[in-house]
Design a protein around this motif. Structure first.
Motif, PDB file in Angstrom:
ATOM      1  N   ALA A   1     -43.457 -54.843 -14.407  1.00 50.87           N
ATOM      2  CA  ALA A   1     -44.657 -55.224 -15.150  1.00 50.87           C
ATOM      3  C   ALA A   1     -44.308 -55.748 -16.536  1.00 50.87           C
ATOM      4  O   ALA A   1     -44.931 -56.686 -17.037  1.00 50.87           O
ATOM      5  N   ALA A   2     -43.287 -55.157 -17.155  1.00 51.55           N
ATOM      6  CA  ALA A   2     -42.893 -55.568 -18.502  1.00 51.55           C
ATOM      7  C   ALA A   2     -42.375 -57.000 -18.527  1.00 51.55           C
ATOM      8  O   ALA A   2     -42.600 -57.744 -19.481  1.00 51.55           O
ATOM      9  N   LEU A   3     -41.659 -57.394 -17.474  1.00 48.79           N
ATOM     10  CA  LEU A   3     -41.073 -58.737 -17.432  1.00 48.79           C
ATOM     11  C   LEU A   3     -42.005 -59.782 -16.831  1.00 48.79           C
ATOM     12  O   LEU A   3     -41.825 -60.981 -17.035  1.00 48.79           O
TER      13      LEU A   3
ATOM     14  N   GLN B   1     -39.627 -51.931 -26.763  1.00 47.68           N
ATOM     15  CA  GLN B   1     -40.914 -51.960 -27.458  1.00 47.68           C
ATOM     16  C   GLN B   1     -42.056 -51.705 -26.476  1.00 47.68           C
ATOM     17  O   GLN B   1     -42.984 -50.942 -26.770  1.00 47.68           O
ATOM     18  N   ALA B   2     -41.977 -52.314 -25.310  1.00 49.79           N
ATOM     19  CA  ALA B   2     -43.017 -52.119 -24.299  1.00 49.79           C
ATOM     20  C   ALA B   2     -43.056 -50.682 -23.799  1.00 49.79           C
ATOM     21  O   ALA B   2     -44.126 -50.130 -23.534  1.00 49.79           O
ATOM     22  N   LEU B   3     -41.895 -50.043 -23.689  1.00 49.41           N
ATOM     23  CA  LEU B   3     -41.840 -48.666 -23.205  1.00 49.41           C
ATOM     24  C   LEU B   3     -42.485 -47.694 -24.190  1.00 49.41           C
ATOM     25  O   LEU B   3     -43.005 -46.651 -23.787  1.00 49.41           O
ATOM     26  N   PHE B   4     -42.450 -48.027 -25.469  1.00 44.88           N
ATOM     27  CA  PHE B   4     -43.032 -47.153 -26.491  1.00 44.88           C
ATOM     28  C   PHE B   4     -44.468 -47.542 -26.848  1.00 44.88           C
ATOM     29  O   PHE B   4     -45.121 -46.849 -27.616  1.00 44.88           O
TER      30      PHE B   4
ATOM     31  N   THR C   1     -46.121 -48.004 -19.026  1.00 42.55           N
ATOM     32  CA  THR C   1     -45.573 -46.705 -18.664  1.00 42.55           C
ATOM     33  C   THR C   1     -46.664 -45.806 -18.094  1.00 42.55           C
ATOM     34  O   THR C   1     -47.848 -45.993 -18.361  1.00 42.55           O
ATOM     35  N   ALA C   2     -46.247 -44.821 -17.318  1.00 46.78           N
ATOM     36  CA  ALA C   2     -47.194 -43.850 -16.754  1.00 46.78           C
ATOM     37  C   ALA C   2     -46.475 -42.519 -16.554  1.00 46.78           C
ATOM     38  O   ALA C   2     -45.287 -42.493 -16.242  1.00 46.78           O
TER      39      ALA C   2
END
Length: 366
Positions: free
Chosen positions: A278-280, A343-346, A354-355
């Protein structure tokens, strides 16, 4: 001499307590230490210390060409920092903890383990021991290395201090891509059987870490494997391999369910699953928004898509703007892509990937 060792033990125990309370740390990390297990996306030099001519290593130019403070190859499969470094920075550390085999070679394992953590990640590593057998440190062996580290920590700082430190530490895991890359599964039945085996081994490793005291798990899922340059170059149009991406997404979905099940069975276990796919995905659909000019080619490589020569070497051709590419070599991300990934993970906002919580919320768990 025994009295001297006792005094040293008390001093180290006091240090551990101070770091765990985050009262004396100059950078005030939000966790006392970070322990890293995974593959080349997280490796910071373990593979440089493995024997064998077929071991994948990032120990030559142009790896590390943009590494802050010193443009040398550091064992990271990147032009600079990798995602483990940026996650560590978000947690309040300077960069990823050093590699286990590097620390062992310098006789510095325990000071690092007690104040910063340790990285066991190894390029080529898989969830299965058979993945890249003999040329990497598989997940199961990384867990055994952690067990050996814990025993040494307890011998110096005491079981109680180490237990408290580990309960608040951040355990970063990112593995599975190599298992999927090397799989020969083609039918739906084969793929389901592969998922079952991988998840069984993965959850067993997490359970082992939990039994040893780990409580906070930041897990990075596999990325869109069908979109790396090494795979795209096999297609005459340079398009992504949708079948491989479907397998990657299916594995992430299975892992998500398995982690939720573990959390229900293991008291006080907290986790965050980062969806790399999803991030990419937004980068591939709108690269300009993230400042990219290329999402399909390697910045450091040769031939079509920069992916026909394999790993980045001193003989490779470099792109002009390293930050404008998602991929540094035929498989691995650039420093800029790693930074945006962390950055996306945080991120705790609407773009959260994230979930059930973000990496930042996980770090703050008490």
């Amino acid at each position: 001499m025994k009295g001297g060792l006792f005094v040293v033990g008390l001093l180290v125990a006091a240090l551990v307590g101070a770091v765990a309370a985050s009262t004396e740390a100059v950078r005030r990390p939000v966790v006392p230490a970070m322990f890293v297990l995974g593959d080349s996306t997280l490796d910071v030099g373990n593979n440089n210390h493995l024997p064998g001519k077929d071991v994948p290593r990032a120990n030559q130019p142009f790896y590390g060409v943009d590494f802050p403070g010193s443009a040398i190859a550091t064992g990271r499969f990147s032009n600079g920092y990798n995602i483990a470094d940026f996650i560590a920075r978000y947690l309040g550390f300077e960069k990823s903890p050093l590699a286990y085999l590097v620390l062992k070679s310098r006789n510095y394992l325990i000071p690092s383990a007690l104040t910063r953590g340790v990285s066991y990640a190894s390029a080529g590593a898989g969830i299965l021991d058979s993945t890249s057998a003999g040329n990497s440190i598989p997940l199961s062996k990384q867990v055994r290395y952690f067990a050996a580290t814990k025993a040494e920590m307890e011998a110096v700082a005491g079981r109680g201090n180490v237990s408290r430190l580990l309960a608040r530490s951040f355990f970063l895991l990112g593995v599975g891509s190599n298992d999927l890359f090397q799989s020969t599964a083609t039918t739906q039945g084969d793929v389901i059987a592969l998922y079952t085996t991988l998840i069984s081994n993965y959850t067993a490793a997490i359970n082992d870490l939990y039994v040893m005291g780990a409580r906070k798990f930041g897990v990075i899922s596999v990325s869109p494997l069908g979109c790396v340059p090494a795979v795209r170059v096999l297609n005459v149009t340079g398009a992504c391999n949708d079948a491989m991406n479907q397998i990657a997404m299916g594995f992430t979905a299975t892992l998500k369910s398995a982690l939720a099940g573990l959390a229900q069975k293991l008291p006080c276990l907290a986790y965050s699953l980062g969806d790399s796919f999803a991030a990419l995905e937004t980068n591939f659909s709108n690269p300009q928004a993230a400042g990219y000019v290329s999402v399909d080619s390697a910045c450091c490589g040769s031939g079509r898509l920069g992916a026909e020569g394999g790993y980045c070497t001193r003989n490779s051709k470099l792109c002009a703007d390293h930050d404008a590419y998602v991929y540094w070599d035929w498989i691995h991300a650039t420093q800029r892509a790693a930074e945006l990934g962390a950055q996306a993970l945080f991120n705790e906002g609407p773009a959260q990937v994230t979930a059930p919580i973000s990496f930042g919320q996980l770090a703050d768990e008490r």
